[in-house]
Scaffold this active site. Structure first.
Site, mmCIF file in Angstrom:
data_model
loop_
_atom_site.group_PDB
_atom_site.id
_atom_site.type_symbol
_atom_site.label_atom_id
_atom_site.label_comp_id
_atom_site.label_asym_id
_atom_site.label_seq_id
_atom_site.Cartn_x
_atom_site.Cartn_y
_atom_site.Cartn_z
ATOM 1 N N SER A 14 101.694 29.465 32.266
ATOM 2 C CA SER A 14 102.977 28.758 32.268
ATOM 3 C C SER A 14 103.501 28.513 30.857
ATOM 4 C CB SER A 14 102.836 27.416 32.987
ATOM 5 O OG SER A 14 101.875 26.609 32.341
ATOM 6 N N HIS B 219 105.075 34.792 35.400
ATOM 7 C CA HIS B 219 104.935 33.365 35.675
ATOM 8 C C HIS B 219 105.663 32.987 36.960
ATOM 9 C CE1 HIS B 219 105.946 28.950 34.504
ATOM 10 N NE2 HIS B 219 104.851 29.016 35.238
ATOM 11 N N GLU C 123 109.191 34.419 35.916
ATOM 12 C CA GLU C 123 109.508 34.763 34.533
ATOM 13 C C GLU C 123 108.638 35.936 34.104
ATOM 14 O OE1 GLU C 123 110.944 30.712 32.356
ATOM 15 O OE2 GLU C 123 108.830 30.789 32.926
ATOM 16 N N ASN D 125 110.362 26.102 32.162
ATOM 17 C CA ASN D 125 109.597 24.901 31.833
ATOM 18 C C ASN D 125 110.078 24.269 30.539
ATOM 19 O OD1 ASN D 125 107.983 24.686 34.064
ATOM 20 N ND2 ASN D 125 106.223 25.722 33.159
#
Length: 819
Positions: A123, A146, A158, A197
């Site tokens: 992540s 991801h 991602e 994120n």
């Protein structure tokens, strides 16, 4: 490597995330291996077996069917690594520690095939750093992949390359993940936290810190930062409880460690009261208490000042709600900025600081603004990304407000906006007909200013607009999701119109196939009223004369069934003859679809309920998006299917019974009877196939945006094959004996208090329609007979006050009434 067709996939790590990635791969029909450390004892795969069993209990469900857990093969690193040789893709999903990953990579590398792709579900760890741990020959086939939790339900993946990743590998991986797993891929730069994120964690932290600045309680913050501003209903503190306060703390600490020079680094921390919850093991939903806790049916919220829980009753103040109700985005945001109310000031601050942060870091994390907006839509459930909102508000006037707040020291960081924000290129915003803006500028102007970033990836010079990709993958998505500011064609105006009514549009896409018609409905939720019925009949006649095939397609939802407003209007006026004629017309359209002289393909997305489901059932073929709810749900409004839905299941049961020893259709009717009586649709396409709404020959498409593309191709193939509607021969029905057998279940449920007297009446009408009416078992009847029974039972129910009350209640409240 120009293409990648996944057949066997291995997932390394059977934690919650790895197991759910494996589950979704199983949903997609892949051969799936799930690995973890060998368990002590006689069964080294015991831990993986427990993880697979646990998938059956998770909510929301990672498995489309519970039986798909059996499609995941448990493996251990000690004994099963040779199986990796047959994998097309290996996804590493273990804990976020470099030493763990390095050790694992050393173990698996010798077993990977020469063409296998290795991807990490990290992540936020550097993909370049992870690549350096691999043998040199494997590095070109390594990338970050991801997934977001829960991976079945959140569309975002991602994709992150490193300097040595072969570009063709990235293209092939994106194509496979998009087409076969149905995900929405954003390519991110190899920077801490990537895109979603990086921005999403900041958005949550901004709300947490501004809550303290403005003296707002957690439940008050959640009332403000959910649907009120286009974010998920879980808003801020409820989201932290869902994620897990320890997990969120770990992510925040990781970003703080990696972003040593970030101007916002001082805010990359949790407030003391959340740290105290983590230390006390009160981690949110998984421990039963965190920012909130449940006491019976009541929700209680933690008071940060006292540490005590109190009833959760946070609400938006009426004067602030009035500002949120302003229709113009710019006026709404600037009105919040001008207000003295703490809630209004808070709402302006959390959105302003996200605009500021996203603009400053855009060049570090993404190629263009498009990627940032889609990342928050697809990964965090935002209705629109920060740049979209900013553009809707008026780019220049909002930029001016941001500059003033920065100069007054009101923002969380005192850094200026990057130069591209006020450039001539961005005068109207970042999304438009030419594409989305790619920021320019050197370091310190929105370029690379953070630890661990790649200066070579930072764009230089003036901002430019980057068009959407125009490759083969993009060409399959005829109506992709669009951003605010981008032009968007719809089923109402795309292509060339062949016929247009108040309720339907028959059209073609000449650039794809000028002889495959597309029929779309134009009303709200694509409800099927008299206008749709007339338009359908005319379109089928025109298609038979002028076209090679016809596709029924609506942008989601496909169709929610009959137009209940029209039904209620006629019923209230006592025009039951007109209602009977309406249902007869509905059945006429169903048969026209079934018997059309050209192939009719139903392209189904979103929902196909009631009459919409029936239209799909009668098509020659169905192409259905995986996450589509399909079913006959008429009992919820006190009715039964009368557009050929009962006919479909009567014919299906007769065909199955004919292959049995005793020819009894009742066992094959019981599952359909139970589901329809309860008004329960199949929750996804795989379940719909199991329930008999789809056949094995129908296409289930995991990428919903490709449904129309596949349907057009299928229609062309059927036309080229000379497909024609075959005559429906009479079938043997279960008759009154079958109805009596099904009625036993009705009596038991009614007497047990599980259904009302009117529910029992509806179920008895349904049993009669499924069994062919009051005739002897085994009697052979045709479609017209079965449709006549359906219509008669439907009209009997429609004449009852209880059914009228159900229809009226649903239209007024959107909720079913059980009377």
């Amino acid at each position: 490597m120009t293409d990648l067709k996944l057949h066997r996939v291995a997932v390394l790590g059977a934690g919650v995330m790895g197991a759910q990635i494996a589950a979704h791969a199983a949903n997609a029909g892949l051969d799936v291996l799930l690995y973890d450390l060998a368990a002590p004892g006689a069964d080294p795969r015991a831990a993986v077996r427990r993880a697979i069993d646990g998938l059956r209990k998770l909510k929301p469900e990672p498995l489309a069917l519970q039986t798909l857990a059996d499609a995941i093969r448990p493996c251990s690193y000690d004994s099963d690594l040779p199986l990796l040789a047959g994998c097309d893709l290996v996804i590493e999903a273990i804990g976020e520690r470099l030493d763990w990953k390095q050790s694992l990579y050393e173990r698996i590398a010798p077993h990977l095939g020469e063409r296998a792709i290795l991807a990490s579900n990290t992540s936020g760890l550097s993909i370049a750093t992870l690549a350096a741990m691999l043998p040199e020959a494997l590095r070109p086939r390594f990338a970050g992949l991801h997934f977001f939790n829960p991976p079945r339900w959140l569309p975002l993946v991602e994709l992150i390359g490193h300097a040595g990743t072969e570009p063709a590998v990235l293209d092939a991986l994106e194509s496979a993940v998009t087409r076969q797993l149905g995900k929405s891929v954003v390519r991110a730069k190899d920077s801490p936290g990537f895109i979603a994120n990086r921005l999403g964690v900041f958005a949550l932290l901004a709300a947490v810190h501004h809550a303290a600045r403005f003296g707002l309680a957690p439940d008050e913050v959640d009332a403000l930062t959910g649907a009120a501003i286009g974010r998920p209903r879980s808003a801020t503190f409820r989201t932290l409880d869902v994620v897990g306060l320890d997990t969120f703390a770990h992510v925040v600490a990781g970003q703080r460690e990696q972003l040593g020079a970030d101007p916002w680094r001082g805010w990359l921390r949790l407030p003391d009261w959340l740290d105290a919850l983590v230390a006390a093991g009160q981690l949110g939903d998984k421990t039963g208490a965190g920012c909130y806790r449940r006491v019976g049916r009541d929700s209680q919220v933690r008071d940060p000042a006292t540490g005590e829980y109190c009833p959760a009753a946070g609400a938006v103040a009426p004067e602030v709600q009035a500002l949120l109700d302003l229709p113009d985005t710019g006026e709404r945001l600037l009105a919040l900025r001008r207000s003295a109310h703490p809630q209004a000031r808070f709402l302006w601050a959390v959105q302003r600081d996200l605009f500021h942060y996203a603009a400053f870091h855009l060049a570090d994390i993404a190629e263009a603004a498009r990627d940032a907006d889609f990342a928050l839509r697809w990964g965090f459930g935002f209705a629109e990304g920060p740049f979209e909102t900013w553009q809707r508000a008026g780019w220049r006037r909002l930029a001016s407000a941001l500059v003033e707040d920065i100069e007054r020291g009101e923002t969380l960081a005192a850094v200026p906006l990057p130069a591209w924000v006020t450039s001539a290129e961005a005068a109207e915003g970042v999304h438009g007909p030419a594409g989305s803006l790619k920021p320019g500028g050197a370091a310190g102007q929105g370029g690379s200013t953070i630890d661990g970033a790649n200066p070579a990836a930072t764009p230089k010079g003036a901002p430019t607009f980057v068009p959407r990709r125009a490759d083969a993958l993009a060409a399959r998505q005829l109506f992709p999701e669009r951003l605010a500011g981008e032009p968007r064609a719809t089923a109402l105006d795309a292509g060339r119109t062949l016929a247009l009514t108040d309720a339907t549009r028959l059209w073609v896409l000449p650039e794809r196939d000028a002889r495959i018609g597309i029929l779309s409905f134009t009303g709200r939720a694509h409800a099927i009223g008299s206008g749709v019925l007339d338009g359908c009949l005319d379109a089928i006649v025109q298609a038979e004369c002028e076209l090679d095939a016809l596709v029924l397609w609506n942008e989601p939802p496909f169709a929610v069934g009959a137009d209940l407003k029209e039904v209620l209007r006629l019923a209230d006026a006592g025009e039951f003859a007109a209602l009977d004629a309406y249902i007869a017309r509905f059945q006429q359209v169903a048969l026209a679809i079934r018997r059309a002289r050209v192939p009719v393909v139903a392209a189904v997305q979103g929902m196909a309920l009631g009459g919409g489901c029936e239209f799909a059932l009668h098509a020659a073929h169905r192409v259905v998006a995986f996450e589509t709810r399909i079913g006959l749900v008429e009992t919820g409004v006190g009715l039964i299917p009368a557009g050929g839905g009962c006919l479909h299941f009567a014919r299906r049961a007769a065909a199955l019974a004919a292959s049995g020893a005793d020819g009894d259709a009742v066992p094959f009717l019981e599952p359909a009877f139970d589901a329809i009586a309860r008004g329960l649709p199949a929750p996804n396409a795989l379940a719909a196939r199991a329930a008999g709404y789809l056949t094995e020959a129908d296409d289930i498409v995991f990428q919903a945006n490709e449904v129309l593309h596949v349907a057009l191709a299928r229609a062309r193939a059927l036309a080229e094959a000379g497909a024609v509607a075959r005559r429906s021969l009479p079938v043997a029905v279960a008759g009154r004996a079958g109805s009596a057998a099904l009625a036993m279940n009705i009596v038991n449920r009614r007497d047990g208090g599980f259904m009302s007297a009117h529910d029992a009446r509806i179920a008895q009408a349904l049993a009669s329609a499924l069994c062919g009416g009051d005739i002897d078992a085994g009697t052979r009847v045709d479609d017209d007979w079965l449709l006549a029974v359906e219509r008669a039972r439907f009209m009997e129910l429609l004449a009852t006050p209880e059914t009228i009350a159900r229809i009226r209640h649903l239209l007024a409240t959107g909720k079913p009434l059980r009377n």
